[in-house]
Motif scaffolding. Structure first.
Motif, short mmCIF file in Angstrom:
data_model
loop_
_atom_site.label_atom_id
_atom_site.label_comp_id
_atom_site.label_asym_id
_atom_site.label_seq_id
_atom_site.Cartn_x
_atom_site.Cartn_y
_atom_site.Cartn_z
N LEU A 96 -10.32 4.96 6.30
CA LEU A 96 -8.86 4.89 6.23
C LEU A 96 -8.30 3.87 7.21
O LEU A 96 -8.76 3.77 8.34
CB LEU A 96 -8.30 6.28 6.56
CG LEU A 96 -6.84 6.56 6.21
CD1 LEU A 96 -6.67 6.71 4.70
CD2 LEU A 96 -6.35 7.83 6.91
N MET A 97 -7.31 3.11 6.77
CA MET A 97 -6.52 2.31 7.68
C MET A 97 -5.27 3.13 7.95
O MET A 97 -4.48 3.39 7.04
CB MET A 97 -6.17 0.96 7.04
CG MET A 97 -5.55 -0.03 7.99
SD MET A 97 -6.59 -0.42 9.41
CE MET A 97 -7.04 -2.11 9.09
N ALA A 98 -5.13 3.61 9.19
CA ALA A 98 -4.05 4.55 9.48
C ALA A 98 -2.89 3.85 10.16
O ALA A 98 -3.07 2.93 10.97
CB ALA A 98 -4.57 5.68 10.37
N VAL A 99 -1.69 4.30 9.82
CA VAL A 99 -0.47 3.81 10.46
C VAL A 99 0.33 4.95 11.09
O VAL A 99 1.34 4.72 11.74
CB VAL A 99 0.44 3.04 9.46
CG1 VAL A 99 -0.25 1.76 9.00
CG2 VAL A 99 0.78 3.93 8.27
N HIS A 111 0.80 -1.23 0.00
CA HIS A 111 0.00 0.00 0.00
C HIS A 111 0.83 1.28 0.00
O HIS A 111 1.74 1.42 0.82
CB HIS A 111 -0.95 0.01 1.20
CG HIS A 111 -1.89 -1.15 1.21
ND1 HIS A 111 -2.98 -1.22 0.39
CD2 HIS A 111 -1.86 -2.31 1.91
CE1 HIS A 111 -3.61 -2.37 0.59
NE2 HIS A 111 -2.94 -3.05 1.51
N ALA A 112 0.51 2.16 -0.93
CA ALA A 112 1.14 3.48 -0.95
C ALA A 112 0.48 4.34 0.14
O ALA A 112 -0.73 4.31 0.32
CB ALA A 112 0.95 4.13 -2.30
N VAL A 150 -1.79 9.38 8.44
CA VAL A 150 -1.05 8.73 7.37
C VAL A 150 -1.62 7.32 7.25
O VAL A 150 -1.69 6.60 8.26
CB VAL A 150 0.46 8.67 7.66
CG1 VAL A 150 1.18 7.92 6.55
CG2 VAL A 150 1.03 10.07 7.84
N GLY A 151 -2.04 6.95 6.04
CA GLY A 151 -2.62 5.61 5.90
C GLY A 151 -2.98 5.30 4.47
O GLY A 151 -2.45 5.92 3.53
N PHE A 152 -3.90 4.36 4.31
CA PHE A 152 -4.35 3.97 2.97
C PHE A 152 -5.80 3.53 3.08
O PHE A 152 -6.26 3.18 4.18
CB PHE A 152 -3.46 2.84 2.42
CG PHE A 152 -3.31 1.68 3.36
CD1 PHE A 152 -4.19 0.60 3.32
CD2 PHE A 152 -2.28 1.66 4.31
CE1 PHE A 152 -4.05 -0.46 4.19
CE2 PHE A 152 -2.14 0.58 5.20
CZ PHE A 152 -3.02 -0.48 5.14
#
Lengths: 209, 320
Positions: free
Chosen positions: B201-204, B121-122, B143-145
């Motif tokens: 969003l899946m955030a990191v 994932h970008a 920040v995530g995808f």
């Protein structure tokens, strides 16, 4: 060496000059003011992420704590045979009124933005606010009749009026219980338990007489 | 082309400087250093960041919350119930190694190491409004995808009507899980179309840095049109299911927290109104924060144009 002289009847008479009693009241006054000073300092230094919420919580909690402390005066007086503590009762009660008033003002001015219509709706719609307001109105009546003039003027009725404080404290605790999330029930439960112990002590003493 | 500095990195830094000056002025700088408390600004500098993060075009340009606000005021009961607790107890969350178990109605279930989850994932920076059910809000650069991109890799089948998520269960280390504050592990869920929505969003990370523990390291959901508690933190399990899954707050107080929990100013919480919110952002500090007026809460937290169609024909007062 004793600082007190004992009269013929065995009653202690404070000696002129050094007197612990004179220091007690201002010392307690400063201690009682500390939570407020620290809260204001916390706001000034941006220690609270949500300062309005923090102020509401701090002043509400200290309002209740001061009320419970005020109710402890008589038990302390009898259990520890410390008569001088009675001199603190009015000041402690007025501090309780001070904190609950700042609590109410914080809610009305900072939280509700002095929008009286919204505030009125909240008071009607949320029962925890309803009982909170009722409790504060009661405390207001007790505060304005806490002076010597009122004591003299009301005579016997003064005591029965001021024994309503027990109902007002209970309403304050209910206000707290109804406001918190299920997970935060511990603190108001501790207050309720403490209040129950105070009531039982009073009841036992009444029966013994 | 010169490296572009993201706006999210500028405003908070200014705030940090001011804070540092304030602390020094108060003579507290040394005391804090001596106690070994990790100050948010130091945490911010010390946390690893990401390379190659693109900027999402639709980010809000509202004043952002500071990194300090977003990382010291958290509801993450696993790390304590006071909003200051999660930052203080951050070390209790052990994030290495991290695996995510994927199961239920899908073809490619199984245990995935975090690296395998993230690899294809970008990353993108998206600035979203976050509205807490407690009537406060922040503006946070995540920040995530898109969650949809991840879920599609597991090839959900036609029976996958809902997705259930679970937070790590580690009562030995997580102080909050030693008590039955909620039913552990924390569970949340979305309808499949909500989960697949491009806004989900899946955030990191946040503020260009990896997620701190208190914000749900190493992997969390961000569903910007729902109350914050729907955006489950520190995810270890993803399950595709046919029936509406049970969710933690709904189980704890069904009258107060519905499955959908879409931000809705017209549906009050039983004990308070949801019509307004207090914005906690970089402008709200010191005494001025006391007098900042509450703002009107927007339907679906201002994302109605994007998500209202998901709920066409539903009675949102009943399905709250």
């Amino acid at each position: 060496m004793s600082f007190r002289a004992v009269s013929a009847k065995g009653v202690t008479i404070p000696q002129p000059g050094f007197n612990k009693g004179k220091l007690l009241k201002p010392a307690v006054f400063i201690v009682c003011l500390l939570p407020f000073v620290m809260a204001v300092a916390g706001v000034a230094t941006s220690r609270f992420v949500d300062p309005v919420e923090s102020l509401l919580h701090i002043t509400g909690e200290w309002g209740l704590r001061m009320l419970l402390i005020t109710l402890c005066v008589t038990p302390i007086q009898f259990i520890f045979k410390w008569a001088a503590v009675a001199k603190l009762r009015r000041m402690l009660g007025l501090f309780a009124f001070f904190y609950t008033t700042v609590h109410l003002a914080t809610w009305l001015v900072l939280d509700q933005g002095l929008n009286l219509r919204d505030a009125f709706e909240s008071i009607i719609d949320n029962k925890y606010i309803t009982v909170g307001i009722i409790s504060w109105i009661g405390l207001f009546v007790l505060a304005v009749t806490s002076n010597r003039f009122s004591v003299r003027k009301l005579g016997r009725r003064w005591k029965s009026l001021h024994s309503w404080v027990y109902v007002l404290v209970l309403l304050g605790i209910v206000h707290f219980i109804w406001q918190v999330k299920a997970s935060e029930i511990v603190e108001p439960s501790v207050y309720l338990g403490f209040f129950a112990v105070l009531l039982i002590w009073r009841f036992v003493r009444m029966v013994k007489r | 082309m010169a490296t572009k500095i993201k706006s999210s990195e500028i405003t908070p830094e200014n705030v940090f400087r001011q804070r540092r000056l304030l602390l020094q002025a108060a003579g507290l700088g040394l005391g804090a250093a001596g106690t070994g408390i990790m100050m948010p600004e130091r945490l911010h500098a010390a946390t690893p960041g990401f390379e190659n993060v693109s900027e999402w075009a639709a980010s809000t340009d509202e004043t952002q919350s500071s990194f300090e606000q977003a990382t010291t005021y958290n509801n993450f009961y696993e790390l304590g119930t006071d909003k200051g607790d999660p930052a203080k107890n951050a070390k209790a969350l052990v994030t290495e190694p991290w695996t995510v178990e994927v199961g239920g109605e899908c073809e490619k279930g199984g245990k995935y190491a975090l690296e395998d989850i993230l690899k294809p994932h970008a990353l993108e920076e998206r600035v979203y409004r976050l509205r807490c059910v407690e009537a406060w809000s922040m503006v946070i650069p995540w920040v995530g995808f898109p969650l949809a991109d991840l879920l599609k890799r597991f090839e959900p089948n036609s029976k996958a009507k809902y997705v259930q998520f679970e937070t790590i269960l580690d009562p030995e280390n997580l102080p909050g899980q030693k008590f039955p504050i909620l039913q552990w592990p924390y569970a949340e869920g979305l309808r499949i179309d909500e989960a697949m929505h491009p806004l989900t969003l899946m955030a990191v990370g946040l503020y260009g840095k990896e997620l701190p523990a208190q914000n749900g390291a190493p992997l969390r959901l961000v569903v910007p049109w729902k109350y914050g508690f729907k955006s489950i933190k520190s995810i270890v399990s993803i399950n595709f299911v046919e029936e509406e899954p049970a969710t933690s707050w709904n189980k704890s107080a069904p009258r107060e927290y519905g499955f959908y929990s879409n931000v809705n100013p017209q549906v009050s919480h039983p004990r308070w109104s949801q019509a307004k919110e207090r914005r906690l952002d970089a402008d709200s500090s010191g005494f001025s924060a006391l007098f900042s007026e509450k703002r009107d809460t927007e339907m679906f937290n201002g994302y109605a144009d994007e998500v209202a169609s998901l709920y066409a024909g539903m009675d949102l007062k009943k399905s709250f």
